[in-house]
Design an enzyme around this catalytic site. Structure first.
Site, PDB file in Angstrom:
ATOM      1  CG  ASP A  92      33.373  44.871  48.600  1.00 21.85           C
ATOM      2  OD1 ASP A  92      34.123  45.841  48.836  1.00 21.85           O
ATOM      3  OD2 ASP A  92      33.470  43.777  49.176  1.00 21.85           O
ATOM      4  N   GLY A 140      34.838  36.278  51.099  1.00 23.99           N
ATOM      5  CA  GLY A 140      35.688  37.457  51.026  1.00 23.99           C
ATOM      6  C   GLY A 140      35.979  37.906  49.612  1.00 23.99           C
ATOM      7  CG  MET A 141      36.878  35.731  46.725  1.00 25.97           C
ATOM      8  SD  MET A 141      37.177  34.443  45.486  1.00 25.97           S
ATOM      9  CE  MET A 141      37.465  35.447  44.021  1.00 25.97           C
ATOM     10  N   PRO A 145      32.547  31.927  45.663  1.00 28.62           N
ATOM     11  CG  PRO A 145      34.547  30.991  46.413  1.00 28.62           C
ATOM     12  CD  PRO A 145      33.995  31.917  45.375  1.00 28.62           C
ATOM     13  CE  LYS A 152      36.007  42.053  47.585  1.00 31.75           C
ATOM     14  NZ  LYS A 152      36.801  41.893  48.846  1.00 31.75           N
ATOM     15  CB  ALA A 204      29.552  39.982  41.823  1.00 32.37           C
TER      16      ALA A 204
END
Length: 310
Positions: free
Chosen positions: A145, A107-108, A103, A17, A113
């Protein structure tokens, strides 16, 4: 998000994200900060395979550096599998195989996930049939998240970011991501934000006065208008990330110089997301950034959350 029963190995894919908008409130006594954010799931994925097993084990490989990713109970995917087993009374185990494409410490939300994918995969493998609401409740216990990684799309996040409200986002948004081999610690970035605020240092030219997502952000998403979205993207953590990594500021300037509408540090960084006017422009920006020696990826959003494959 969906589940299905299977006696064989189960493959689930979950997206990374970006934070199109991230307003951060003061630090609470429990160490967390109140957030007002807009997530968008993008086409960079984690693949999790759940294999039948008597015990719990985990292996990790992928297209990114996974050397620092734990394979024990510190790993969110492992914790997700064990939490589901405990909740549903499952007495067998699972061998999780994770192929990372997001990565690490970028920060994703790659770890989140993985956790979301593990929940969906184990629910299907074990036939626990917790359903959307049951898995969402477990996701909220794993991390801020993780619920968004379950659902994907575009959503507003409040509280710690786990109180989700779907946001209407028409059309397709094209992004170029500049990734870094050196990750940033999310707790350290939040700590630096607190320190900067304690010293009265401004984090943006026009910081938000409240934790409400600006109407202009929602209107741009609803219209599918990248040109309108670009000037209203914002991240309260950006100054804290750049404070220890001045190369990020140079990358932000270069991406816009090469044709991006705007750029933003994603979440706690160091990944930078450049919003582009369309796929052709995005490919040009990607090529120009790669020519400077950076790793640049062209992705799009919004995409679906954790889902069964095959």
């Amino acid at each position: 998000m969906s589940t299905a029963r299977s006696a064989d190995a189960v493959h689930v894919r979950a997206p990374g994200k970006i934070n199109v908008y991230l307003g951060v409130g003061p630090r609470h006594d429990d160490g967390y900060h109140s957030l007002a954010t807009v997530f968008q799931a993008v086409s960079l994925y984690e693949d999790v395979y759940a294999h039948p097993s008597d015990g719990f084990s985990l292996e990790i490989h992928g297209d990114v550096d996974v050397g620092d990713v734990p394979t024990d109970d510190r790993n969110l995917a492992m914790r997700a599998a064990k939490l589901l087993a405990q909740t549903a009374g499952v007495t067998t185990g699972v061998h999780l195989e994770i192929r990372k494409g997001v990565p690490v410490a970028g920060g994703m939300g790659g770890g989140s996930a993985d956790a979301a994918a593990a929940l969906v995969a184990c629910d299907a493998l074990w036939g626990t049939e917790l359903g959307v609401h049951g898995l969402h409740e477990l996701a909220t216990r794993l991390g801020a998240d993780v619920p968004f990684a379950l659902h994907g799309g575009t959503a507003l996040g409040a509280g710690r970011g786990d109180e989700l409200t779907p946001a209407l986002a028409r059309g397709r948004f094209d992004w170029v991501l500049v990734t870094s081999a050196d990750g940033l610690s999310t707790p350290e970035i939040y700590g630096r934000l607190d320190a900067l605020r304690a010293h009265g240092e401004a984090l943006a030219d026009a910081p938000p006065l409240s934790l409400d997502v600006p109407v202009a952000v929602l209107q741009a998403l609803r219209a599918g208008d990248a040109t309108a979205l670009a000037p209203v993207m914002f991240n309260d953590l950006e100054r804290a990330a750049i404070d220890g990594r001045p190369d990020l500021e140079l990358a932000l300037a270069d991406g816009v110089r090469f044709g991006a509408l705007s750029g933003i540090v994603s979440g706690s960084g160091p990944t930078i997301a450049f919003l582009c006017a369309g796929p052709d422009v995005a490919r040009t920006v990607q090529q120009e950034l790669q020519a400077t020696g950076r790793t640049a990826l062209h992705v799009h959003g919004p995409v679906a959350g954790a889902r069964l494959m095959g």
